[in-house]
Write a protein that holds these residues in place. Structure first.
Motif, PDB file in Angstrom:
ATOM      1  N   MET A  12      62.264  12.341  68.926  1.00 44.92           N
ATOM      2  CA  MET A  12      60.949  12.961  68.985  1.00 44.92           C
ATOM      3  C   MET A  12      60.244  12.688  67.662  1.00 44.92           C
ATOM      4  O   MET A  12      60.860  12.698  66.597  1.00 44.92           O
ATOM      5  CB  MET A  12      61.070  14.461  69.249  1.00 44.92           C
ATOM      6  CG  MET A  12      61.725  15.256  68.145  1.00 44.92           C
ATOM      7  SD  MET A  12      61.671  17.026  68.461  1.00 44.92           S
ATOM      8  CE  MET A  12      62.764  17.157  69.853  1.00 44.92           C
ATOM      9  N   THR A  14      57.792  14.337  66.080  1.00 49.08           N
ATOM     10  CA  THR A  14      57.465  15.484  65.240  1.00 49.08           C
ATOM     11  C   THR A  14      58.199  16.718  65.727  1.00 49.08           C
ATOM     12  O   THR A  14      58.688  16.778  66.847  1.00 49.08           O
ATOM     13  CB  THR A  14      55.949  15.784  65.273  1.00 49.08           C
ATOM     14  OG1 THR A  14      55.568  16.075  66.619  1.00 49.08           O
ATOM     15  CG2 THR A  14      55.138  14.602  64.757  1.00 49.08           C
ATOM     16  N   LEU A  15      58.242  17.730  64.873  1.00 54.15           N
ATOM     17  CA  LEU A  15      58.802  19.016  65.265  1.00 54.15           C
ATOM     18  C   LEU A  15      57.821  19.751  66.175  1.00 54.15           C
ATOM     19  O   LEU A  15      56.620  19.490  66.164  1.00 54.15           O
ATOM     20  CB  LEU A  15      59.074  19.869  64.025  1.00 54.15           C
ATOM     21  CG  LEU A  15      60.121  19.358  63.045  1.00 54.15           C
ATOM     22  CD1 LEU A  15      60.153  20.239  61.810  1.00 54.15           C
ATOM     23  CD2 LEU A  15      61.492  19.304  63.700  1.00 54.15           C
ATOM     24  N   ALA A  16      58.365  20.695  66.919  1.00 56.03           N
ATOM     25  CA  ALA A  16      57.508  21.512  67.778  1.00 56.03           C
ATOM     26  C   ALA A  16      56.602  22.395  66.923  1.00 56.03           C
ATOM     27  O   ALA A  16      56.998  22.887  65.863  1.00 56.03           O
ATOM     28  CB  ALA A  16      58.367  22.378  68.685  1.00 56.03           C
ATOM     29  N   ALA A  20      58.910  27.963  70.707  1.00 54.70           N
ATOM     30  CA  ALA A  20      59.303  27.316  71.955  1.00 54.70           C
ATOM     31  C   ALA A  20      58.798  28.135  73.146  1.00 54.70           C
ATOM     32  O   ALA A  20      58.780  29.369  73.106  1.00 54.70           O
ATOM     33  CB  ALA A  20      60.819  27.177  72.007  1.00 54.70           C
ATOM     34  N   HIS A  78      61.898  25.651  65.922  1.00 53.57           N
ATOM     35  CA  HIS A  78      60.568  26.170  66.205  1.00 53.57           C
ATOM     36  C   HIS A  78      60.139  27.103  65.079  1.00 53.57           C
ATOM     37  O   HIS A  78      60.765  27.152  64.016  1.00 53.57           O
ATOM     38  CB  HIS A  78      60.513  26.826  67.590  1.00 53.57           C
ATOM     39  CG  HIS A  78      61.350  28.062  67.707  1.00 53.57           C
ATOM     40  ND1 HIS A  78      60.978  29.142  68.461  1.00 53.57           N
ATOM     41  CD2 HIS A  78      62.544  28.402  67.152  1.00 53.57           C
ATOM     42  CE1 HIS A  78      61.887  30.090  68.392  1.00 53.57           C
ATOM     43  NE2 HIS A  78      62.846  29.665  67.606  1.00 53.57           N
ATOM     44  N   GLU A  79      59.049  27.838  65.276  1.00 58.55           N
ATOM     45  CA  GLU A  79      58.431  28.582  64.183  1.00 58.55           C
ATOM     46  C   GLU A  79      59.371  29.587  63.517  1.00 58.55           C
ATOM     47  O   GLU A  79      59.320  29.770  62.300  1.00 58.55           O
ATOM     48  CB  GLU A  79      57.173  29.302  64.685  1.00 58.55           C
ATOM     49  CG  GLU A  79      56.490  30.193  63.652  1.00 58.55           C
ATOM     50  CD  GLU A  79      56.107  29.462  62.361  1.00 58.55           C
ATOM     51  OE1 GLU A  79      56.173  30.098  61.292  1.00 58.55           O
ATOM     52  OE2 GLU A  79      55.752  28.274  62.422  1.00 58.55           O
ATOM     53  N   GLU A  99      66.296  18.746  63.035  1.00 54.28           N
ATOM     54  CA  GLU A  99      66.246  18.905  64.490  1.00 54.28           C
ATOM     55  C   GLU A  99      67.492  18.261  65.096  1.00 54.28           C
ATOM     56  O   GLU A  99      67.622  17.050  65.174  1.00 54.28           O
ATOM     57  CB  GLU A  99      64.973  18.255  65.051  1.00 54.28           C
ATOM     58  CG  GLU A  99      64.857  18.319  66.560  1.00 54.28           C
ATOM     59  CD  GLU A  99      65.088  19.698  67.138  1.00 54.28           C
ATOM     60  OE1 GLU A  99      66.158  19.890  67.761  1.00 54.28           O
ATOM     61  OE2 GLU A  99      64.227  20.578  66.976  1.00 54.28           O
ATOM     62  N   ASP A 106      63.306  17.127  73.818  1.00 57.29           N
ATOM     63  CA  ASP A 106      62.444  18.159  73.233  1.00 57.29           C
ATOM     64  C   ASP A 106      62.529  19.418  74.086  1.00 57.29           C
ATOM     65  O   ASP A 106      62.044  19.444  75.226  1.00 57.29           O
ATOM     66  CB  ASP A 106      61.017  17.634  73.178  1.00 57.29           C
ATOM     67  CG  ASP A 106      60.037  18.643  72.604  1.00 57.29           C
ATOM     68  OD1 ASP A 106      60.475  19.727  72.179  1.00 57.29           O
ATOM     69  OD2 ASP A 106      58.831  18.339  72.592  1.00 57.29           O
ATOM     70  N   SER A 108      61.156  22.303  73.278  1.00 60.46           N
ATOM     71  CA  SER A 108      60.074  23.234  72.970  1.00 60.46           C
ATOM     72  C   SER A 108      59.183  23.520  74.176  1.00 60.46           C
ATOM     73  O   SER A 108      58.546  24.577  74.251  1.00 60.46           O
ATOM     74  CB  SER A 108      59.226  22.697  71.815  1.00 60.46           C
ATOM     75  OG  SER A 108      58.528  21.522  72.194  1.00 60.46           O
ATOM     76  N   GLN A 109      59.113  22.585  75.135  1.00 64.06           N
ATOM     77  CA  GLN A 109      58.237  22.765  76.288  1.00 64.06           C
ATOM     78  C   GLN A 109      58.984  23.231  77.534  1.00 64.06           C
ATOM     79  O   GLN A 109      58.383  23.359  78.604  1.00 64.06           O
ATOM     80  CB  GLN A 109      57.503  21.459  76.584  1.00 64.06           C
ATOM     81  CG  GLN A 109      56.642  20.967  75.430  1.00 64.06           C
ATOM     82  CD  GLN A 109      55.645  22.008  74.952  1.00 64.06           C
ATOM     83  OE1 GLN A 109      54.859  22.535  75.741  1.00 64.06           O
ATOM     84  NE2 GLN A 109      55.671  22.335  73.672  1.00 64.06           N
TER      85      GLN A 109
END
Length: 278
Positions: A12, A14-16, A20, A78-79, A99, A106, A108-109
């Motif tokens: 991936m 970039t990071l999310a 998430a 994630h954050e 990551e 990924d 996150s989605q």
């Protein structure tokens, strides 16, 4: 032995951003640590077969920083994990969260935990995780003024299991803190060992933080781990908070228990200081 080549490495880019999807809705108790006085954001870590994204946070002045590897929950970097890195940086640490799922997908989605497990987590080899954490430490020293004589590791849930295993893999780690990580499991090609299997030979001191009401980590496995540690030669300890559920540190989720989380965080800081990660 598993081999990783550029041919099968689809990383991936970039990071999310944010949290998430599977972790939402976000609690009103969520902690946000600002970036004032910090260098914080995404970096790329060179690994054997390419580069993986990571979140790095450190003071904006100084050098020779003690290093903390922050290993993600099942939801990726994630954050919340990024905020944990900033909390360490505010205390003078260089904190990095690579990551760990970069090759597999990924998360996150994704909206369902079972989907995350089946499509991504079940395909992540421990060998890959150990190698990527090794690479992260190398990068920390060469690119961010990290002091590899002062290395700590902490991780949550999925990452809590990794803390135990990485401490056995790399004795360069001075100390670790594992938050409600799985301790036992089936031996497979991708996960040949689990924390209980390496407990007696472990030399790095690990503090395990677990909840007595954890519906994912049975208390009998925690006691099994404690017995194995007692039979070994490390100074490792396990603390069980009787009324705490799984994820009691995750301030963005309903499982968050503020009093327990604060106490456990202070125990982490004392543990790192006691064993020279400061």
């Amino acid at each position: 032995m598993t081999r990783f080549t550029r041919r099968n490495f689809i990383v991936m880019s970039t990071l999310a951003a944010g949290f998430a999807l599977c972790a939402r809705p976000i609690s009103s108790q969520t902690i946000f640590t600002d970036r004032e006085g910090l260098i914080a954001g995404e970096v790329k870590i060179p690994v054997s077969d390419g580069k993986i994204p990571a979140y790095r946070a450190m003071p904006d002045t100084g050098s020779d920083f003690p290093v903390v590897l922050v290993v993600q929950e099942i939801f990726g970097v994630h954050e919340h994990i990024q905020d944990v890195c900033r909390r360490f940086a505010k205390l003078g640490y260089l904190a990095i969260a690579p990551e760990m799922y970069a090759r597999q997908g990924d998360v996150s989605q994704m909206t369902e935990i079972q989907e995350i497990i089946e499509k991504v987590v079940s395909k992540v080899p421990d060998e890959q995780v150990m190698a990527d954490l090794d690479a992260t430490l190398t990068w920390a020293e060469t690119s961010s003024q990290g002091n590899l004589d002062k290395v700590g590791i902490t991780g949550f849930c999925w990452g809590g299991r990794v803390v135990w295993l990485y401490a056995a893999h790399n004795p360069q780690v001075k100390a670790g803190v594992a938050w409600y990580g799985r301790l036992v499991g089936e031996s497979t090609e991708l996960t040949p060992q689990h924390p209980v299997d390496i407990a007696e030979s472990l030399t790095v001191p690990i503090l395990g933080l677990y909840g007595g009401q954890d519906d994912l980590i049975p208390l009998d496995t925690v006691e099994q781990m404690r017995d194995r540690l007692d039979a070994g030669n490390s100074d490792s300890e396990i603390v069980v908070y009787p009324d705490a559920p799984h994820g009691f540190h995750a301030d963005y989720r309903p499982t968050y228990r503020e009093e327990v989380a604060r106490d456990a965080w202070q125990k982490l800081l004392v543990w790192f200081e006691q064993y020279g990660v400061v």
